[in-house]
Design an enzyme around this catalytic site. Sequence first.
Site, PDB file in Angstrom:
ATOM      1  CD  GLU A 108       0.538 -10.087  18.211  1.00 30.28           C
ATOM      2  OE1 GLU A 108       0.059  -9.748  17.119  1.00 30.28           O
ATOM      3  OE2 GLU A 108      -0.128 -10.296  19.228  1.00 30.28           O
ATOM      4  NE  ARG A 160      -2.668  -1.281   3.308  1.00 25.71           N
ATOM      5  CZ  ARG A 160      -2.598  -2.528   3.751  1.00 25.71           C
ATOM      6  NH1 ARG A 160      -3.036  -3.532   3.017  1.00 25.71           N
ATOM      7  NH2 ARG A 160      -2.082  -2.785   4.944  1.00 25.71           N
TER       8      ARG A 160
END
Length: 173
Positions: free
Chosen positions: A98, A61
């Site tokens: 994560e 993006r």
Amino acid sequence: MRLEDHLHLIRNVPDFPKPGILFKDITPLLANGPGLRAAIDDMIDATAGFKADAILGIESRGFLFAAPMAYATARGVILVRKPGKLPAKVIKQEYALEYGTDTIEIHADALYEGARVVIIDDVLATGGTARAAADLVVKAGGVVAGYGFLGEIGVLEGRKRLTDAPVVSLIRW
Ligand code: AMP
């Protein structure tokens, strides 16, 4: 700031791509002509002071903002991509997620020595991706002039990892 009139075009999608993540979906903004133009114009204005020689977009993006910003200001676009996409010799940077790690790449000859680069992405979350992109810029011989994001998720404090250069974002969630 022109983007202000178009903020309703960014929608929250809960639990995407996994439970607990509130995803900022910018596709309605991208699909709206005046909204997209306002976002690009405001990002150009917000990053003008960095005096960058080139605009670096982070896949994917980030490309949607970096390319029109570069076109409108007659600068070039530098690509940071996911592994295996860039065809020539690359420099790699691994960074923590994560759970596990990810890698991004830049062409080894993408920058001339001392080139000033502004790093562009849509959303600043933990800052791990932008940090890795900045490390790639330095490894490739460039200088991080600044960071520009459409928006940042303030509670994640991503900008704390980007202390080497100024950070601007148009929206704070
Ligand atoms: P981070 O490395 O955590 O700063 O994440 C940045 C990258 O993940 C950006 O390229 C964003 O497009 C994407 N991202 C992370 N969190 C979100 C979110 N809540 N909504 C939309 N995109 C996100």
